[in-house]
Design a protein around this motif. Sequence first.
Motif, PDB file in Angstrom:
ATOM      1  N   LEU A  17      14.924  -1.357 -16.954  1.00 21.01           N
ATOM      2  CA  LEU A  17      15.277  -2.431 -16.259  1.00 21.01           C
ATOM      3  C   LEU A  17      15.005  -2.116 -14.361  1.00 21.01           C
ATOM      4  O   LEU A  17      14.517  -2.927 -13.943  1.00 21.01           O
ATOM      5  N   GLN A  18      15.341  -0.684 -14.151  1.00 22.49           N
ATOM      6  CA  GLN A  18      15.189  -0.356 -12.713  1.00 22.49           C
ATOM      7  C   GLN A  18      13.578  -0.294 -12.480  1.00 22.49           C
ATOM      8  O   GLN A  18      13.237  -0.658 -11.411  1.00 22.49           O
ATOM      9  N   GLU A  19      12.687   0.087 -13.320  1.00 24.67           N
ATOM     10  CA  GLU A  19      11.253   0.158 -13.278  1.00 24.67           C
ATOM     11  C   GLU A  19      10.818  -1.345 -13.363  1.00 24.67           C
ATOM     12  O   GLU A  19      10.077  -1.355 -12.263  1.00 24.67           O
ATOM     13  N   ARG A  20      11.299  -2.238 -13.924  1.00 25.52           N
ATOM     14  CA  ARG A  20      10.920  -3.796 -13.829  1.00 25.52           C
ATOM     15  C   ARG A  20      11.342  -4.328 -12.624  1.00 25.52           C
ATOM     16  O   ARG A  20      10.675  -5.017 -12.038  1.00 25.52           O
ATOM     17  N   LEU A  21      12.421  -3.820 -12.133  1.00 24.54           N
ATOM     18  CA  LEU A  21      12.706  -4.418 -10.660  1.00 24.54           C
ATOM     19  C   LEU A  21      12.120  -3.833  -9.447  1.00 24.54           C
ATOM     20  O   LEU A  21      11.693  -4.344  -8.675  1.00 24.54           O
ATOM     21  N   GLU A  22      11.483  -2.543  -9.503  1.00 25.87           N
ATOM     22  CA  GLU A  22      10.905  -1.915  -8.720  1.00 25.87           C
ATOM     23  C   GLU A  22       9.454  -2.570  -8.463  1.00 25.87           C
ATOM     24  O   GLU A  22       8.893  -2.693  -7.599  1.00 25.87           O
ATOM     25  N   LEU A  23       8.890  -2.716  -9.740  1.00 28.44           N
ATOM     26  CA  LEU A  23       7.633  -3.465 -10.056  1.00 28.44           C
ATOM     27  C   LEU A  23       7.587  -4.681  -9.585  1.00 28.44           C
ATOM     28  O   LEU A  23       6.762  -5.309  -8.675  1.00 28.44           O
ATOM     29  N   ASP A  42       0.975  -1.268  -0.099  1.00 33.36           N
ATOM     30  CA  ASP A  42      -0.083   0.096  -0.151  1.00 33.36           C
ATOM     31  C   ASP A  42       0.822   1.281   0.027  1.00 33.36           C
ATOM     32  O   ASP A  42       0.665   2.388  -0.535  1.00 33.36           O
ATOM     33  N   GLY A  43       2.122   1.068   0.763  1.00 32.25           N
ATOM     34  CA  GLY A  43       3.000   2.462   0.885  1.00 32.25           C
ATOM     35  C   GLY A  43       3.327   2.774  -0.711  1.00 32.25           C
ATOM     36  O   GLY A  43       3.262   4.064  -0.891  1.00 32.25           O
ATOM     37  N   ASP A  44       3.757   2.001  -1.546  1.00 31.22           N
ATOM     38  CA  ASP A  44       4.145   2.363  -2.879  1.00 31.22           C
ATOM     39  C   ASP A  44       2.956   3.166  -3.684  1.00 31.22           C
ATOM     40  O   ASP A  44       3.203   4.192  -4.290  1.00 31.22           O
ATOM     41  N   LEU A  45       1.807   2.528  -3.533  1.00 30.16           N
ATOM     42  CA  LEU A  45       0.536   3.235  -4.107  1.00 30.16           C
ATOM     43  C   LEU A  45       0.219   4.621  -3.472  1.00 30.16           C
ATOM     44  O   LEU A  45       0.033   5.364  -4.129  1.00 30.16           O
ATOM     45  N   LEU A  46       0.467   4.833  -2.176  1.00 26.29           N
ATOM     46  CA  LEU A  46       0.162   6.101  -1.621  1.00 26.29           C
ATOM     47  C   LEU A  46       1.316   6.958  -1.957  1.00 26.29           C
ATOM     48  O   LEU A  46       0.812   8.255  -2.326  1.00 26.29           O
ATOM     49  N   LYS A  72      21.793  -7.151  -7.417  1.00 31.59           N
ATOM     50  CA  LYS A  72      22.724  -6.025  -7.485  1.00 31.59           C
ATOM     51  C   LYS A  72      21.795  -4.710  -7.085  1.00 31.59           C
ATOM     52  O   LYS A  72      22.531  -3.789  -6.594  1.00 31.59           O
ATOM     53  N   ARG A  73      20.524  -4.704  -7.624  1.00 26.41           N
ATOM     54  CA  ARG A  73      19.598  -3.542  -7.062  1.00 26.41           C
ATOM     55  C   ARG A  73      19.412  -3.459  -5.950  1.00 26.41           C
ATOM     56  O   ARG A  73      19.572  -2.457  -5.100  1.00 26.41           O
ATOM     57  N   PHE A  74      19.107  -4.383  -4.953  1.00 26.79           N
ATOM     58  CA  PHE A  74      18.660  -4.261  -3.655  1.00 26.79           C
ATOM     59  C   PHE A  74      19.652  -4.976  -2.616  1.00 26.79           C
ATOM     60  O   PHE A  74      19.157  -4.944  -1.561  1.00 26.79           O
ATOM     61  N   GLY A  75      20.325  -5.484  -3.068  1.00 29.11           N
ATOM     62  CA  GLY A  75      21.247  -6.358  -2.026  1.00 29.11           C
ATOM     63  C   GLY A  75      20.795  -7.391  -1.551  1.00 29.11           C
ATOM     64  O   GLY A  75      21.286  -8.005  -0.358  1.00 29.11           O
ATOM     65  N   MET A  76      19.692  -7.856  -1.984  1.00 31.86           N
ATOM     66  CA  MET A  76      19.005  -9.197  -1.473  1.00 31.86           C
ATOM     67  C   MET A  76      18.491  -9.879  -2.584  1.00 31.86           C
ATOM     68  O   MET A  76      18.293  -9.459  -3.581  1.00 31.86           O
TER      69      MET A  76
END
Length: 316
Positions: A257-263, A179-183, A296-300
């Motif tokens: 790539l970054q947009e897909r990873l966030e999604l 929900d936080g991302d949507l808000l 690589k992007r999130f460290g996890m």
Amino acid sequence: MTVISLSTDVMPPSERAESWRDFISRTIHNVSVERISAKDFSARISARQHDGIRCASFWTKAHDVCGKRETLGNAGASGYLVSWQMEGTAEITHDEQRRILVRPGDVTIIDSRRPMKVCFPGSVRRIVANLPAAAVEKSLPVLQHIHSMPLAPAEPFAAILRSYLVELSTGNHALKLGDGDLLVENICNLLRVIAHRQDVYMTPRELQRAAIARFVSRHASNPDLSLDDAAAHLKMSSRLIQKVLHEQGTSFSNMLLQERLELARTQLLACHDRISGIAYACGFNDISHFNHAFRKRFGMTPSDVRSAEPAGRRDA
């Protein structure tokens, strides 16, 4: 998203300044406190944190708060401070040069990765939200250049924004994962509408950057999305798109790539689907590539993110 509160009235005067600094550093932004009365300083604050959002509502007597420039050691910990001034006045000095006088009803957007000083000459009541920099700059690309923006929201947008901030800082409604991302997205879009109605200036290049970012965000889940597709839709040449993004220090393929990873990260936190299914749904064709890029992007790894969630949200 539990509400946590602090009142200095129950503390010895000698402990109030440090307790106040510590609380706002943990709940809003890492700052130092200056010009604070050792005798009669008083403050009350309520705050909540969820999915990358930190929001607090507070009343306080006169003092100053200062924030330093973000360093490599704390890179990524800061975002944009969106503040609603409810009572009293404030003076903000940002990036060591720009001064903004804030009155009741005003909203300010400040890049907290840069040096700032906020002076409260008397008692004030305000709400402050710390939002992710990438989300704010996607809606308001001009902030990548001016780094701060005063707004005076008119109705009905003022009431909508105020209701969001009040709920985020002191509300009792539980928020679900994701929900936080949507808000954040809703708040940023609302700020964009308010800024547009006030004719906040954007250069043609900034408008181009914003258009590219919106297109990529909306179509990132399409595994066949290409630079040529973006060029045809935006009526811009492929070469111009690459030039615009190069000026930002990125490229079309990297932005996608970054947009897909966030999604994918949002979906991992929000649903029970298999990790491979989420990767495919977010536009990835190669699971090995997805896992490598995600780590690589999130460290996890995606599995680490899923395992960190409460029982019942594991990948099946």
